[in-house]
Design a protein around this motif. Structure first.
Motif, PDB file in Angstrom:
ATOM      1  N   ARG A   1       0.829  -1.206   0.000  1.00 34.20           N
ATOM      2  CA  ARG A   1       0.000   0.000   0.000  1.00 34.20           C
ATOM      3  C   ARG A   1       0.869   1.264   0.000  1.00 34.20           C
ATOM      4  NH1 ARG A   1      -5.172  -1.509   0.797  1.00 34.20           N
ATOM      5  NH2 ARG A   1      -5.456  -3.663   1.464  1.00 34.20           N
ATOM      6  N   ARG A   2       2.024   1.179   0.646  1.00 33.86           N
ATOM      7  CA  ARG A   2       2.923   2.323   0.631  1.00 33.86           C
ATOM      8  C   ARG A   2       3.414   2.597  -0.787  1.00 33.86           C
ATOM      9  NH1 ARG A   2       8.487   2.733   4.105  1.00 33.86           N
ATOM     10  NH2 ARG A   2       9.329   1.469   2.422  1.00 33.86           N
ATOM     11  N   CYS A   3       3.665   1.545  -1.555  1.00 29.98           N
ATOM     12  CA  CYS A   3       4.084   1.713  -2.951  1.00 29.98           C
ATOM     13  C   CYS A   3       2.998   2.431  -3.744  1.00 29.98           C
ATOM     14  CB  CYS A   3       4.395   0.362  -3.588  1.00 29.98           C
ATOM     15  SG  CYS A   3       5.859  -0.446  -2.905  1.00 29.98           S
TER      16      CYS A   3
ATOM     17  N   PHE B   1       9.732   6.376  -0.079  1.00 27.93           N
ATOM     18  CA  PHE B   1       8.666   7.249   0.400  1.00 27.93           C
ATOM     19  C   PHE B   1       8.098   6.697   1.711  1.00 27.93           C
ATOM     20  CE2 PHE B   1       4.183   8.239   0.807  1.00 27.93           C
ATOM     21  CZ  PHE B   1       4.151   9.597   0.555  1.00 27.93           C
ATOM     22  N   GLY B   2       7.826   7.562   2.650  1.00 23.51           N
ATOM     23  CA  GLY B   2       7.221   7.155   3.914  1.00 23.51           C
ATOM     24  C   GLY B   2       8.216   6.642   4.930  1.00 23.51           C
ATOM     25  N   TYR B   3       9.512   6.699   4.603  1.00 27.58           N
ATOM     26  CA  TYR B   3      10.517   6.196   5.544  1.00 27.58           C
ATOM     27  C   TYR B   3      10.467   6.961   6.866  1.00 27.58           C
ATOM     28  CZ  TYR B   3      15.104   5.378   7.633  1.00 27.58           C
ATOM     29  OH  TYR B   3      16.122   5.077   8.507  1.00 27.58           O
ATOM     30  N   LEU B   4      10.303   8.263   6.776  1.00 32.22           N
ATOM     31  CA  LEU B   4      10.252   9.070   7.992  1.00 32.22           C
ATOM     32  C   LEU B   4       8.981   8.799   8.790  1.00 32.22           C
ATOM     33  CD1 LEU B   4      11.701  12.435   6.714  1.00 32.22           C
ATOM     34  CD2 LEU B   4      12.773  10.814   8.267  1.00 32.22           C
ATOM     35  N   LEU B   5       7.882   8.542   8.093  1.00 30.54           N
ATOM     36  CA  LEU B   5       6.655   8.152   8.795  1.00 30.54           C
ATOM     37  C   LEU B   5       6.878   6.836   9.518  1.00 30.54           C
ATOM     38  CD1 LEU B   5       3.650   8.392   9.471  1.00 30.54           C
ATOM     39  CD2 LEU B   5       3.156   7.278   7.288  1.00 30.54           C
ATOM     40  N   ASP B   6       7.511   5.888   8.838  1.00 25.98           N
ATOM     41  CA  ASP B   6       7.821   4.604   9.473  1.00 25.98           C
ATOM     42  C   ASP B   6       8.717   4.814  10.688  1.00 25.98           C
ATOM     43  OD1 ASP B   6       6.354   3.389   7.529  1.00 25.98           O
ATOM     44  OD2 ASP B   6       8.063   2.661   6.374  1.00 25.98           O
ATOM     45  N   SER B   7       9.711   5.702  10.539  1.00 22.36           N
ATOM     46  CA  SER B   7      10.626   5.962  11.651  1.00 22.36           C
ATOM     47  C   SER B   7       9.888   6.547  12.846  1.00 22.36           C
ATOM     48  CB  SER B   7      11.735   6.926  11.195  1.00 22.36           C
ATOM     49  OG  SER B   7      12.543   6.329  10.209  1.00 22.36           O
ATOM     50  N   ALA B   8       8.996   7.512  12.579  1.00 27.34           N
ATOM     51  CA  ALA B   8       8.248   8.145  13.667  1.00 27.34           C
ATOM     52  C   ALA B   8       7.338   7.148  14.366  1.00 27.34           C
ATOM     53  CB  ALA B   8       7.432   9.317  13.128  1.00 27.34           C
ATOM     54  N   LEU B   9       6.638   6.321  13.582  1.00 26.89           N
ATOM     55  CA  LEU B   9       5.743   5.331  14.177  1.00 26.89           C
ATOM     56  C   LEU B   9       6.537   4.225  14.874  1.00 26.89           C
ATOM     57  CD1 LEU B   9       2.974   5.076  11.440  1.00 26.89           C
ATOM     58  CD2 LEU B   9       2.876   6.257  13.634  1.00 26.89           C
ATOM     59  N   CYS B  10       7.713   3.922  14.361  1.00 28.56           N
ATOM     60  CA  CYS B  10       8.577   2.939  15.032  1.00 28.56           C
ATOM     61  C   CYS B  10       8.960   3.429  16.424  1.00 28.56           C
ATOM     62  CB  CYS B  10       9.847   2.691  14.209  1.00 28.56           C
ATOM     63  SG  CYS B  10       9.660   1.459  12.913  1.00 28.56           S
ATOM     64  N   VAL B  11       9.218   4.721  16.541  1.00 26.84           N
ATOM     65  CA  VAL B  11       9.557   5.281  17.851  1.00 26.84           C
ATOM     66  C   VAL B  11       8.404   5.058  18.820  1.00 26.84           C
ATOM     67  CG1 VAL B  11      10.010   7.424  19.096  1.00 26.84           C
ATOM     68  CG2 VAL B  11      11.167   6.984  16.939  1.00 26.84           C
ATOM     69  N   VAL B  12       7.175   5.261  18.329  1.00 28.65           N
ATOM     70  CA  VAL B  12       6.000   5.057  19.179  1.00 28.65           C
ATOM     71  C   VAL B  12       5.916   3.597  19.619  1.00 28.65           C
ATOM     72  CG1 VAL B  12       3.490   5.150  19.302  1.00 28.65           C
ATOM     73  CG2 VAL B  12       4.738   6.950  18.099  1.00 28.65           C
ATOM     74  N   GLY B  13       6.061   2.666  18.661  1.00 26.00           N
ATOM     75  CA  GLY B  13       5.999   1.245  18.993  1.00 26.00           C
ATOM     76  C   GLY B  13       7.109   0.824  19.928  1.00 26.00           C
ATOM     77  N   GLN B  14       8.317   1.296  19.649  1.00 24.43           N
ATOM     78  CA  GLN B  14       9.454   0.930  20.478  1.00 24.43           C
ATOM     79  C   GLN B  14       9.359   1.561  21.867  1.00 24.43           C
ATOM     80  OE1 GLN B  14      12.302   2.335  17.701  1.00 24.43           O
ATOM     81  NE2 GLN B  14      12.532   0.369  16.657  1.00 24.43           N
ATOM     82  N   PHE B  15       8.689   2.672  21.965  1.00 23.02           N
ATOM     83  CA  PHE B  15       8.483   3.298  23.264  1.00 23.02           C
ATOM     84  C   PHE B  15       7.642   2.383  24.162  1.00 23.02           C
ATOM     85  CE2 PHE B  15       6.197   6.285  26.106  1.00 23.02           C
ATOM     86  CZ  PHE B  15       7.298   6.822  26.747  1.00 23.02           C
ATOM     87  N   PHE B  16       6.601   1.758  23.570  1.00 21.19           N
ATOM     88  CA  PHE B  16       5.803   0.801  24.336  1.00 21.19           C
ATOM     89  C   PHE B  16       6.662  -0.373  24.793  1.00 21.19           C
ATOM     90  CE2 PHE B  16       2.073   2.556  21.858  1.00 21.19           C
ATOM     91  CZ  PHE B  16       1.497   3.179  22.960  1.00 21.19           C
ATOM     92  N   THR B  17       7.515  -0.864  23.895  1.00 20.61           N
ATOM     93  CA  THR B  17       8.422  -1.960  24.247  1.00 20.61           C
ATOM     94  C   THR B  17       9.339  -1.544  25.384  1.00 20.61           C
ATOM     95  OG1 THR B  17       8.395  -2.775  21.964  1.00 20.61           O
ATOM     96  CG2 THR B  17      10.202  -3.525  23.380  1.00 20.61           C
ATOM     97  N   LEU B  18       9.885  -0.329  25.258  1.00 15.36           N
ATOM     98  CA  LEU B  18      10.833   0.162  26.253  1.00 15.36           C
ATOM     99  C   LEU B  18      10.187   0.266  27.626  1.00 15.36           C
ATOM    100  CD1 LEU B  18      13.797   1.139  26.061  1.00 15.36           C
ATOM    101  CD2 LEU B  18      12.909   3.471  26.077  1.00 15.36           C
ATOM    102  N   ILE B  19       8.957   0.755  27.686  1.00 15.43           N
ATOM    103  CA  ILE B  19       8.264   0.879  28.971  1.00 15.43           C
ATOM    104  C   ILE B  19       8.079  -0.493  29.612  1.00 15.43           C
ATOM    105  CG2 ILE B  19       6.061   1.470  30.047  1.00 15.43           C
ATOM    106  CD1 ILE B  19       5.823   3.768  28.087  1.00 15.43           C
ATOM    107  N   GLY B  20       7.657  -1.458  28.782  1.00 14.57           N
ATOM    108  CA  GLY B  20       7.435  -2.807  29.310  1.00 14.57           C
ATOM    109  C   GLY B  20       8.708  -3.433  29.837  1.00 14.57           C
ATOM    110  N   ILE B  21       9.796  -3.295  29.068  1.00 17.35           N
ATOM    111  CA  ILE B  21      11.070  -3.889  29.486  1.00 17.35           C
ATOM    112  C   ILE B  21      11.642  -3.145  30.693  1.00 17.35           C
ATOM    113  CG2 ILE B  21      13.444  -4.308  28.764  1.00 17.35           C
ATOM    114  CD1 ILE B  21      11.443  -6.221  27.530  1.00 17.35           C
ATOM    115  N   ALA B  22      11.545  -1.814  30.678  1.00 16.43           N
ATOM    116  CA  ALA B  22      12.064  -1.029  31.809  1.00 16.43           C
ATOM    117  C   ALA B  22      11.339  -1.394  33.100  1.00 16.43           C
ATOM    118  CB  ALA B  22      11.922   0.463  31.526  1.00 16.43           C
ATOM    119  N   ALA B  23      10.039  -1.640  32.987  1.00 16.55           N
ATOM    120  CA  ALA B  23       9.260  -2.031  34.166  1.00 16.55           C
ATOM    121  C   ALA B  23       9.779  -3.330  34.761  1.00 16.55           C
ATOM    122  CB  ALA B  23       7.784  -2.177  33.787  1.00 16.55           C
TER     123      ALA B  23
END
Length: 611
Positions: A111-113, A158-180
C-alpha cells in the motif's frame, strides 16, 4: 499542496530535549504530508502501520517475561498445567503477533508503494503546472533534488520518515514494558543504559549531520555524472560522439564527477564506521555491567535462574530498543536539514495560473503588446524593451532578426511561458494574466525550433492531449507532405515513433520530424498559429517552400512566422524587425525595402546567395 511550518526553536540544550522537540515538530509535518497523503490515497496504509507497531511492540516483552515463569516452574513445583499455560501464552502470542506483524508490514508495504506512486503523480502534476521559468532555473532543479532527498530519504523510500516516527512510538511501548521489568531489581541499571545509549546516539548524530552536508555536495555532482552517463546511452548523441572522437574526453569528465561522488561517499562511510565502532564499545560496556551485576545477584541467591534469564533478555532488548529509538530520532533530526528545501519546493508559487476568465470560443482574436519589456532571471539587461505591436484577426506577421534579437522571447511572452517584467499583453482587450491559463493556451497552435517528438504512436504524437481522431490525424499528416511515408508504415498512424517500447517503431528523419510537428499544429487547429524557426536546420529556399505551403494550409488564420532569415516575409501582411530586444522596423515588405534600413540590409545580404 503547499506546506509551511514556522521555524522551530530548540529551548532545551540536552539531546533528549532536542529529540523530543524535533519529534513533535516532525510528527506535525508527517501528519500534514505523509499521514494526510496516505489517508487520502489508501487509509489502510496508515491503519496497518499503526497496528503493526502496536502488535509488534509487545512481542519482545512477552518473549522476555514468559520464559522466566517457565524456568522457575521447572526448577520448583514442576506443575504441568502451569507449564502448559505459560507455554501457550508465549507461543500463542508469538504466533499471532508475528503473523499479524508480517501481514501488516508486507501488505502495508504494498500500500505504501501505491501511495508513493500517487504522491509522485501529485508532484509531477505540480511540475506540469509550475511556471516554465522554474524548469530552466538550475537553483530550482537543485532544490528539487534536495526535496527528493527528504521525501525519499536517500533511497530509503517514500514514507521512511513516517515509518521511523511510528517505530519510535511502537518501540516506546516496548521500552516501557522492558524497563518495568528491570527496575523491579535495580533502577540504576536503566539509568546507566540510558546515559550510554544517549552518548552513542550523540556521536552517531554528529556523523550523520556531516554525512548530510556531504550529501548536498554529492547531489550536485551526481546530476553532472548522470548527465554525462546519459550521453553515452542517448542514441541522438551517437553520431556526434563518434565523428568528433569525444569518447576519451567525455569519459574523463564523467570520471571527474563520479570520483568526487565516491570520495565524498567514502568520507560519509568513514564517519559511520567510526561512530559505529564507538557505539559498539558503549554496547559492550552496557553488557559487561549488566552481566556482572546479574551474575553477582544470582550467586548471592537474590534472584532465581528464571529471573536471571529474564533480566538478561530484558537488558539485551532494552539496549537494542533504546538504541533504535535514539537512531530514529537522530535520523529524523538529520533530515530536518532537507525539510527547508522541500517546504520551499512545494511552496513555489504558480503565478501564471492565477487567471480565471475563459477565452471566448471564436476563431479570431486581437492580440496587443503594450510597452512590454522582459528580463530573464539573473540577467543584467532586458531581452525585450518597450515592445508595442498589435496583431489583428487573420493577419500574417513575420518576425525577423539576427540571433539573440529577442524573437523567441517575444513568442514565449505571447504564449505565456513567461510574464512580462513590465508592460501588459492583451487578448481582445483582456489582460492575459486574468485569463485561465489552459484556456489561453488553447488559442495557439505552436511549433518551436526545439520541438520534441515522444516515444508514443504516430497518432498520439500528432493528437497529443486532444481526443484522437484517426481520419483527422491522417489528413493532417498528408496535408504537410507526410503521406508517402505514412503509406510505407506497416501499422499506419498506430506505428510507434522510436523504438523505446516497440521494436517495430520507426526513427523519423529531420524532415519527417518537422512534418509531424507541423501536423500537430494543423490537428489542433487553434485560432492563432505560431511557427518559431522549426525549419532552422534547412536552407532559406527550402524553408521558404515549407512556409509557403503551410501558409496556404492555414489560409484565413492568424499566423506568426519567426525566422532570423527572411524566407517567410513576402507572403506576410506585416513584418516586425527585431534588433537587440527592440522592434526597430515595422511594415510590409515593400515599405521596409523602400526605407533601406535594417530589413533591406538583411534581405539583400541573404538574397545574393539564393536568388
Amino acid at each position: 499542496m503547499v506546506l509551511s511550518l514556522q521555524p522551530f526553536c530548540l529551548s532545551d540544550n540536552t539531546l533528549t530535549g532536542k529529540a523530543t522537540g524535533v519529534f513533535v515538530l516532525w510528527l506535525s509535518f508527517l501528519e500534514e504530508c505523509f499521514i494526510k497523503q496516505g489517508w487520502k490515497y489508501d487509509k489502510r496504509y496508515i491503519i496497518w502501520n499503526i497496528l503493526y507497531q502496536f502488535v509488534h511492540s509487545f512481542i519482545p516483552v512477552v518473549a522476555a517475561i514468559m520464559p522466566k515463569f517457565m524456568i522457575d516452574e521447572l526448577f520448583d513445583a514442576k506443575r504441568m498445567d502451569k507449564l502448559i499455560l505459560y507455554m501457550s501464552i508465549l507461543i500463542g502470542y508469538l504466533l499471532i503477533g508475528t503473523a499479524l506483524s508480517v501481514y501488516f508490514q508486507k501488505d502495508g508495504f504494498t500500500r505504501r508503494c501505491k501511495v508513493s506512486a500517487e504522491f509522485d503523480s501529485n508532484l509531477h502534476e505540480r511540475l506540469y503546472k509550475a511556471d516554465f521559468e522554474n524548469l530552466e532555473n538550475p537553483l530550482f532543479l537543485d532544490k528539487q533534488e534536495k526535496a527528493k532527498k527528504f521525501l525519499y530519504c536517500d533511497w530509503h523510500g517514500f514514507g521512511y520518515l513516517l515509518d521511523s516516527a511510528l517505530c519510535v512510538v511502537g518501540q516506546f511501548f516496548t521500552l516501557i514494558g522492558i524497563a518495568a521489568v528491570i527496575v523491579t531489581l535495580n533502577a540504576w541499571i536503566v539509568l546507566l543504559f540510558v546515559i550510554l545509549t544517549v552518548l552513542g546516539a550523540m556521536i552517531e548524530g554528529n556523523a550523520k549531520k556531516k554525512a548530510i552536508r556531504l550529501s548536498e555536495v554529492i547531489s550536485a555532482d551526481q546530476r553532472g555524472w548522470m548527465y554525462f552517463a546519459k550521453l553515452f546511452e542517448d542514441f541522438s548523441y551517437g553520431k556526434e560522439l563518434r565523428l568528433n572522437t569525444m569518447g576519451k574526453w567525455l569519459l574523463n569528465t564523467e570520471r571527474d564527477f563520479f570520483t568526487r561522488v565516491n570520495h565524498n561517499l567514502k568520507q560519509q562511510n568513514d564517519g559511520f564506521i567510526k561512530s559505529g565502532m564507538i557505539g559498539a564499545l558503549f554496547t559492550a560496556i552496557q553488557q559487561c555491567a549488566a552481566y556482572a551485576y546479574f551474575i553477582n545477584e544470582a550467586l548471592k541467591g537474590n534472584i532465581t535462574i528464571g529471573s536471571f534469564t529474564m533480566y538478561i533478555g530484558a537488558v539485551t532488548t532494552f539496549t537494542a530498543t533504546l538504541r533504535a529509538i535514539m537512531d530514529h530520532l537522530v535520523e529524523i533530526r538529520v533530515y530536518d536539514m532537507y525539510y527547508k528545501n522541500l517546504d520551499e519546493y512545494l511552496s513555489v508559487p504558480v503565478s501564471l495560473r492565477s487567471g480565471k476568465q475563459k477565452t471566448p470560443l471564436q476563431n479570431a482574436h486581437t492580440i496587443e503588446f503594450r510597452d512590454v519589456s522582459f528580463r530573464y532571471a539573473g540577467q543584467k539587461h532586458n531581452a525585450l524593451n518597450h515592445i508595442n505591436i498589435t496583431l489583428s484577426p487573420g493577419e500574417k506577421l513575420s518576425i525577423v532578426g539576427e540571433n539573440g534579437a529577442g524573437k523567441t522571447t517575444f513568442i514565449k511572452l505571447l504564449t505565456r511561458l513567461y510574464d512580462p517584467t513590465d508592460g501588459e499583453i492583451f487578448l481582445d482587450g483582456l489582460n492575459i494574466k486574468d485569463i485561465d491559463y489552459d484556456s489561453y493556451m488553447s488559442v495557439f497552435s505552436t511549433v518551436f525550433q526545439d520541438y520534441k517528438l515522444f516515444a508514443f504512436s504516430l497518432q498520439e504524437n500528432v493528437a497529443l492531449g486532444l481526443p484522437q481522431d484517426k481520419a483527422k490525424v491522417e489528413s493532417a499528416l498528408r496535408r504537410v507532405g507526410f503521406g508517402d511515408r505514412l503509406g510505407r508504415l506497416k501499422n499506419g498512424v498506430d506505428t510507434a515513433v522510436y523504438k523505446n517500447f516497440d521494436a517495430e517503431g520507426f526513427e523519423p528523419s529531420g524532415g519527417e520530424s518537422q512534418k509531424i510537428a507541423m501536423a500537430r499544429a494543423l490537428y489542433k487547429n487553434a485560432p492563432v498559429f505560431v511557427l518559431d524557426e522549426p525549419t532552422a536546420a534547412l536552407d532559406p529556399r527550402a524553408e521558404f517552400e515549407i512556409y509557403q505551403h503551410f501558409n496556404e494550409l492555414v489560409e484565413g488564420k492568424t499566423t506568426i512566422y519567426i525566422s532570423h532569415r527572411l524566407s517567410s516575409t513576402k507572403f506576410c501582411d506585416k513584418i516586425a524587425v527585431f534588433d537587440h530586444g527592440h522592434i526597430v522596423e515595422y511594415g510590409t515588405h515593400d515599405e521596409l525595402m523602400k526605407k533601406k534600413g535594417k530589413y533591406a540590409e538583411l534581405f539583400k545580404m541573404q538574397a545574393q546567395f539564393y536568388i
